[in-house]
Design a protein around this motif. Structure first.
Motif, PDB file in Angstrom:
ATOM      1  N   CYS A  14      -7.254  11.107   0.028  1.00 24.52           N
ATOM      2  CA  CYS A  14      -6.373  10.262  -0.198  1.00 24.52           C
ATOM      3  C   CYS A  14      -4.812  10.900  -0.313  1.00 24.52           C
ATOM      4  CB  CYS A  14      -6.487   9.456  -1.597  1.00 24.52           C
ATOM      5  SG  CYS A  14      -6.471  10.593  -2.919  1.00 24.52           S
TER       6      CYS A  14
ATOM      7  N   TRP B 114       3.431   9.912  -9.822  1.00 21.42           N
ATOM      8  CA  TRP B 114       2.870  10.099 -10.919  1.00 21.42           C
ATOM      9  C   TRP B 114       2.021  11.511 -10.921  1.00 21.42           C
ATOM     10  CZ3 TRP B 114      -2.146  11.016 -12.681  1.00 21.42           C
ATOM     11  CH2 TRP B 114      -2.629  10.792 -13.931  1.00 21.42           C
TER      12      TRP B 114
ATOM     13  N   GLY C  83      -6.716   7.801 -11.452  1.00 25.14           N
ATOM     14  CA  GLY C  83      -5.318   7.081 -11.194  1.00 25.14           C
ATOM     15  C   GLY C  83      -5.674   5.771  -9.965  1.00 25.14           C
ATOM     16  N   ARG C  84      -4.350   5.402  -9.868  1.00 28.49           N
ATOM     17  CA  ARG C  84      -4.208   4.344  -9.069  1.00 28.49           C
ATOM     18  C   ARG C  84      -3.949   4.865  -7.550  1.00 28.49           C
ATOM     19  NH1 ARG C  84      -0.548  -0.555  -7.970  1.00 28.49           N
ATOM     20  NH2 ARG C  84      -1.483  -2.084  -6.591  1.00 28.49           N
ATOM     21  N   ILE C  85      -4.758   4.848  -6.310  1.00 26.55           N
ATOM     22  CA  ILE C  85      -4.507   5.553  -5.185  1.00 26.55           C
ATOM     23  C   ILE C  85      -4.716   4.287  -3.999  1.00 26.55           C
ATOM     24  CG2 ILE C  85      -4.747   7.875  -5.900  1.00 26.55           C
ATOM     25  CD1 ILE C  85      -7.547   6.812  -4.101  1.00 26.55           C
ATOM     26  N   VAL C  86      -4.344   4.832  -2.884  1.00 21.92           N
ATOM     27  CA  VAL C  86      -4.979   4.221  -1.724  1.00 21.92           C
ATOM     28  C   VAL C  86      -5.763   5.219  -0.891  1.00 21.92           C
ATOM     29  CG1 VAL C  86      -4.118   3.111   0.723  1.00 21.92           C
ATOM     30  CG2 VAL C  86      -2.644   3.039  -1.405  1.00 21.92           C
TER      31      VAL C  86
ATOM     32  N   GLU D 116       4.262   5.739  -5.558  1.00 18.69           N
ATOM     33  CA  GLU D 116       3.821   5.962  -7.031  1.00 18.69           C
ATOM     34  C   GLU D 116       2.814   6.652  -7.434  1.00 18.69           C
ATOM     35  OE1 GLU D 116       2.587   1.773  -7.866  1.00 18.69           O
ATOM     36  OE2 GLU D 116       4.610   0.764  -7.398  1.00 18.69           O
ATOM     37  N   ALA D 117       1.706   7.053  -6.649  1.00 21.11           N
ATOM     38  CA  ALA D 117       0.924   7.886  -6.852  1.00 21.11           C
ATOM     39  C   ALA D 117       1.338   9.207  -6.705  1.00 21.11           C
ATOM     40  CB  ALA D 117      -0.577   7.810  -5.950  1.00 21.11           C
TER      41      ALA D 117
ATOM     42  N   ASP E  84       0.894  -1.299   0.019  1.00 25.19           N
ATOM     43  CA  ASP E  84      -0.102  -0.159   0.021  1.00 25.19           C
ATOM     44  C   ASP E  84       0.909   1.129  -0.007  1.00 25.19           C
ATOM     45  OD1 ASP E  84      -2.436  -1.397  -0.182  1.00 25.19           O
ATOM     46  OD2 ASP E  84      -2.686  -1.316   2.273  1.00 25.19           O
TER      47      ASP E  84
ATOM     48  N   CYS F 109      -4.112  12.522  -8.990  1.00 22.62           N
ATOM     49  CA  CYS F 109      -3.938  11.123  -9.442  1.00 22.62           C
ATOM     50  C   CYS F 109      -5.451  10.646  -9.218  1.00 22.62           C
ATOM     51  CB  CYS F 109      -3.005  10.286  -8.624  1.00 22.62           C
ATOM     52  SG  CYS F 109      -2.932   8.412  -9.250  1.00 22.62           S
ATOM     53  N   ASN F 110      -5.885  10.701  -8.165  1.00 23.39           N
ATOM     54  CA  ASN F 110      -7.231  10.331  -7.955  1.00 23.39           C
ATOM     55  C   ASN F 110      -8.457  11.051  -8.806  1.00 23.39           C
ATOM     56  OD1 ASN F 110      -9.515   9.382  -6.359  1.00 23.39           O
ATOM     57  ND2 ASN F 110      -9.950  11.235  -5.807  1.00 23.39           N
TER      58      ASN F 110
ATOM     59  N   VAL G   1       2.092   2.163  -3.256  1.00 23.69           N
ATOM     60  CA  VAL G   1       1.199   2.593  -4.421  1.00 23.69           C
ATOM     61  C   VAL G   1       1.159   3.963  -3.878  1.00 23.69           C
ATOM     62  CG1 VAL G   1      -1.079   2.789  -4.844  1.00 23.69           C
ATOM     63  CG2 VAL G   1      -0.342   0.469  -4.675  1.00 23.69           C
TER      64      VAL G   1
END
Length: 293
Positions: A121, A57, A110-113, A53-54, A47, A105-106, A50
């Motif tokens: 987030c 990005w 995109g991919r987030i936690v 990465e987010a 997690d 990103c959200n 991620v």
């Protein structure tokens, strides 16, 4: 096993066992899930990866939301941090850049936690990624601090709420910033009681914050509130570490947040029926995205 019904219980059990809250939570959750502590730690590490990465990005140029209302906030803050440092210093502006970037990103799908929600987030990554990448804390210590944030988040979800639709933005960004503040305190070597104080101080300062997304999208003012949440988390962590007492126990702050959320008008709880969403500009931006009703 911990019931996660109160912050006080978690603090008392941790202190009695001579453990950090993260260590207590890791042990308890691994037992409940029927897996080893190392297996659970590795899942949390994924997690955190991620989150990194987010943040990366979202700090790149050209990251625009699907609606076109927002974009490049993370990139612009990163540039500002690197070239001018900022009024609050390089660490803080870089932390805000990460928070804005993850929120970007959200918004761009995109991919987030979700920590604890998509709308909030950016706050936990905004606080913790710089501690790993800029302050050189060990990855394991940073990942472990997320368990402390999670334990406190479970108490909030049990006794109040974490959703803007239920309790306003105090429940989303407020909870996220409080969780992040607790994690920061543990990272800095603070006690379980100081972690609780940091959480409570954030709630005190976010109490009553409405959820009023322009055009009903998690962009305006949500993205900027994530950056503000990072500032508040750091400030409250520092106050707790300085032994500035909370005075009102964290559990009572959570109860107060629920009471305020219950009394809050539905127009101010993620419905886009009030606040910034119904300003002239807010209405114009809605028409820009969806057309006239």
């Amino acid at each position: 096993m911990i019931q996660y019904n109160s912050i006080r219980e978690i603090v008392e059990v941790a202190e009695k066992a001579g453990l950090k809250i993260s260590e207590l939570c890791l042990k308890d959750q691994a037992q409940q899930l029927g897996i080893t502590e190392e297996e659970l730690y590795r899942e949390m590490e994924k997690d955190f990866d991620v989150m990194i990465e987010a943040a990366d990005w979202g700090q790149q140029p050209g990251r625009i939301s699907r609606s076109g209302l927002t974009g490049e906030e993370g990139y612009r803050m990163k540039q500002y941090a690197e070239h001018k440092g900022g009024l609050t210093g390089s660490l803080m502006t870089k932390a805000m850049a990460r928070a804005l970037a993850v929120s970007n990103c959200n918004a761009a799908m995109g991919r987030i936690v979700a920590t604890p929600t998509a709308g909030s987030c950016g706050i936990l990554p905004g606080c913790l990624v710089p501690m790993y990448e800029d302050r050189n804390f060990s990855k394991r210590d940073v990942v472990m601090s997320i368990f402390t944030a999670g334990a406190f988040g479970m108490v909030i979800a049990t006794n109040a709420c974490i959703a803007g639709a239920q309790g306003g933005c105090q429940a989303e960004c407020g909870s996220a910033a409080g969780m992040a503040a607790a994690a920061l305190v543990e990272l800095m070597g603070g006690t379980p009681a100081q972690c609780a104080d940091a959480l409570g101080m954030v709630i005190v300062n976010e109490l009553g914050l409405v959820c009023d997304p322009v055009a009903g999208l998690v962009e305006i003012p949500c993205i900027k509130r994530n950056a503000a949440g990072v500032i508040l988390a750091y400030a409250c962590a520092d106050m707790a570490l300085a032994d500035i007492g909370l005075k009102i126990p964290a559990d009572e702050c959570i109860t107060a947040m629920k009471e305020v959320g219950d009394r809050m008008s539905s127009d101010l709880k993620e419905t886009a029926g009030g606040g910034l969403a119904t300003t002239p500009t807010g209405k114009r931006l809605r028409e820009q995205v969806f057309g006239k009703e």
